[in-house]
Design a protein around this motif. Structure first.
Motif, short mmCIF file in Angstrom:
data_model
loop_
_atom_site.label_atom_id
_atom_site.label_comp_id
_atom_site.label_asym_id
_atom_site.label_seq_id
_atom_site.Cartn_x
_atom_site.Cartn_y
_atom_site.Cartn_z
N ILE A 123 5.35 43.65 9.12
CA ILE A 123 5.30 43.04 10.46
C ILE A 123 6.66 42.44 10.80
O ILE A 123 7.12 42.52 11.93
N GLN A 124 7.31 41.88 9.78
CA GLN A 124 8.63 41.31 10.06
C GLN A 124 9.60 42.40 10.54
O GLN A 124 10.35 42.20 11.50
N THR A 125 9.52 43.56 9.88
CA THR A 125 10.39 44.68 10.27
C THR A 125 10.09 45.09 11.71
O THR A 125 11.00 45.31 12.51
N ILE A 126 8.80 45.19 12.03
CA ILE A 126 8.40 45.59 13.39
C ILE A 126 8.92 44.56 14.40
O ILE A 126 9.47 44.92 15.44
N MET A 127 8.78 43.29 14.06
CA MET A 127 9.18 42.23 15.00
C MET A 127 10.69 42.17 15.21
O MET A 127 11.16 41.59 16.18
N GLN A 128 11.45 42.78 14.28
CA GLN A 128 12.91 42.80 14.45
C GLN A 128 13.36 43.91 15.39
O GLN A 128 14.53 43.98 15.76
N ALA A 129 12.45 44.82 15.75
CA ALA A 129 12.81 45.87 16.72
C ALA A 129 13.18 45.19 18.03
O ALA A 129 12.57 44.19 18.42
N LYS A 130 14.19 45.75 18.71
CA LYS A 130 14.64 45.09 19.94
C LYS A 130 13.61 45.23 21.05
O LYS A 130 13.42 44.31 21.85
N LYS A 131 12.96 46.38 21.08
CA LYS A 131 11.96 46.60 22.13
C LYS A 131 10.75 47.28 21.48
O LYS A 131 10.93 48.12 20.59
N ILE A 132 9.55 46.93 21.93
CA ILE A 132 8.33 47.51 21.34
C ILE A 132 7.45 48.08 22.45
O ILE A 132 7.26 47.44 23.50
N VAL A 133 6.92 49.28 22.21
CA VAL A 133 5.99 49.89 23.17
C VAL A 133 4.69 50.16 22.41
O VAL A 133 4.68 50.91 21.42
N LEU A 134 3.62 49.54 22.87
CA LEU A 134 2.32 49.70 22.21
C LEU A 134 1.41 50.54 23.09
O LEU A 134 1.23 50.24 24.28
N LEU A 135 0.82 51.58 22.50
CA LEU A 135 -0.12 52.43 23.24
C LEU A 135 -1.55 52.11 22.82
O LEU A 135 -1.84 52.02 21.62
N ILE A 136 -2.43 51.97 23.80
CA ILE A 136 -3.85 51.75 23.51
C ILE A 136 -4.63 52.75 24.36
O ILE A 136 -4.49 52.77 25.58
N SER A 137 -5.44 53.57 23.69
CA SER A 137 -6.17 54.58 24.45
C SER A 137 -7.59 54.76 23.94
O SER A 137 -7.82 54.98 22.75
N GLY A 138 -8.54 54.66 24.87
CA GLY A 138 -9.91 55.06 24.56
C GLY A 138 -10.84 53.92 24.18
O GLY A 138 -10.42 52.86 23.70
N ALA A 139 -12.12 54.19 24.42
CA ALA A 139 -13.17 53.18 24.27
C ALA A 139 -13.23 52.58 22.86
O ALA A 139 -13.61 51.42 22.70
N SER A 140 -12.85 53.36 21.85
CA SER A 140 -12.95 52.82 20.48
C SER A 140 -11.99 51.64 20.29
O SER A 140 -12.13 50.86 19.34
N LYS A 141 -11.03 51.51 21.20
CA LYS A 141 -10.04 50.42 21.08
C LYS A 141 -10.37 49.24 21.99
O LYS A 141 -9.56 48.31 22.10
N GLN A 142 -11.55 49.27 22.65
CA GLN A 142 -11.88 48.20 23.60
C GLN A 142 -11.83 46.81 22.96
O GLN A 142 -11.26 45.87 23.51
N GLU A 143 -12.45 46.71 21.78
CA GLU A 143 -12.51 45.40 21.13
C GLU A 143 -11.11 44.90 20.76
O GLU A 143 -10.78 43.73 20.96
N ALA A 144 -10.30 45.83 20.25
CA ALA A 144 -8.94 45.46 19.86
C ALA A 144 -8.15 45.04 21.11
O ALA A 144 -7.41 44.05 21.09
N TYR A 145 -8.35 45.77 22.19
CA TYR A 145 -7.68 45.46 23.46
C TYR A 145 -8.09 44.06 23.93
O TYR A 145 -7.24 43.24 24.27
#
Ligand code: F6R
Length: 237
Positions: A184-206
Motif C-alpha cells: 500500500i505504501q508503494t501504491i500511495m507513492q504513485a503520483k496519480k491513481i486511477v481506480l476502476l469499479i465495475s459491476g454489481a459485485s462491487k456495490q458493497e466495496a463501492y
C-alpha cells in the motif's frame, strides 16, 4: 478524490484509457502501474486501439504490474505475466526490458520482493497507477488488515479472493494461496491513481469506499489520504 460515473463498461474503459494515453503522449518516458483482472480488460483494448491507430507509442514507457501469484509459472495461462501479454504487451511497441511484473516463481520470494521495490524506486516511482478493487476492498493483493506501511511483499490470499479468482482456474484447489504484491505504501507513492469499479459485485466495496472512513480493514480506503485519485465507476450506484 474525483468520482466519475460512466454510463457503461465501455465508457469507463475509454475514460480511463484516455487519461493514460494523455499522460504518455505528454511524457513518453512515463512509468505506468498496471493491474490485471476482469475490470481492466476493456481498458487494455482501448490502449491497443489507440496504438494501432498510430495515436500513441509505448517505446519509451516503463510498466510495473501490481502483483503476481506465487507458485505458478510465468507461462501458465492463469499467470498475470500471461494475462498482460494476452491483453496488451503482445500488441504494442513496448520494449521487453521496460516491462516489470513481480516474480512469483523466484526461489527466494522475499529477495524478489525487495528487488521489485528497488526497481520501482530506480525508475523514479510510478507516475500513474491503475487499480481495480476486490469485493473485500483489496487493492493489489493487499488484503483487509494489511498495514498501510508495507512495500512489495508476499501475502496469503483470503478465501474470498481465491473464490473470486477461481474462474481463471479449473478448480478452487488450483488457485494459488499466496501472491507477491506491491504494498500500500508503494501504491500511495504513485503520483496519480486511477481506480476502476465495475459491476454489481462491487456495490458493497463501492458503498464502503464512498463513506470516506479510512481503515486497514478496508485497504482501498487508504486512497482517501492520497491527493490525486480518480475513481471511474459503472454498474454501481
Ligand atoms: C489485479 C489486482 C486486484 C484486482 C481486483 C479486482 O492485478 O491487483 O486487486 O484489481 O481483485 O479484480 P477484478 O477486476 O477481476 O474484479
Amino acid at each position: 478524490m474525483k468520482w466519475i460515473e460512466a454510463a457503461s463498461y465501455g465508457e469507463m474503459s475509454k475514460i480511463a484509457a484516455d487519461l493514460f494515453i494523455d499522460h504518455i503522449q505528454k511524457d513518453s518516458k512515463s512509468v505506468i502501474g498496471l493491474a490485471t483482472g476482469g475490470t481492466p480488460e476493456g481498458f487494455y483494448k482501448e490502449l491497443v486501439k489507440s496504438y494501432e491507430a498510430g495515436e500513441i507509442s509505448f517505446s519509451e514507457t516503463t510498466t510495473f504490474n501490481l502483483d503476481e501469484y506465487v507458485g505458478i509459472t510465468e507461462e501458465s495461462e492463469a499467470s498475470y505475466h500471461h494475462y498482460m501479454k494476452k491483453h496488451l504487451f503482445h500488441y504494442i511497441d513496448i520494449k521487453p526490458e521496460n516491462i516489470h511484473l513481480p516474480n512469483g516463481s523466484a526461489p527466494d520470494l522475499e529477495k524478489a520482493a525487495k528487488e521489485y521495490e528497488s526497481k520501482i524506486k530506480e525508475a523514479g516511482g510510478i507516475d500513474v497507477q491503475l487499480l481495480g478493487i476486490g469485493i473485500n476492498g483489496h487493492i493489489g493483493f493487499n488484503e483487509p488488515g494489511s498495514s498501510f506501511e508495507q512495500e512489495t511483499h508476499i501475502v496469503e490470499l483470503t478465501a474470498s479472493t481465491r473464490e473470486a479468482n477461481k474462474i481463471y482456474f479449473e478448480r478452487l484447489e488450483d488457485v494459488p494461496t499466496h501472491a507477491i504484491t506491491i504494498g500500500i505504501q508503494t501504491i500511495m507513492q504513485a503520483k496519480k491513481i486511477v481506480l476502476l469499479i465495475s459491476g454489481a459485485s462491487k456495490q458493497e466495496a463501492y458503498d464502503r469506499l464512498r463513506t470516506g472512513q479510512v481503515t486497514e480493514q478496508f485497504p482501498a480506503s487508504v486512497l482517501h489520504l492520497h491527493g490525486d485519485v480518480t475513481v471511474i465507476y459503472t454498474g454501481v450506484s
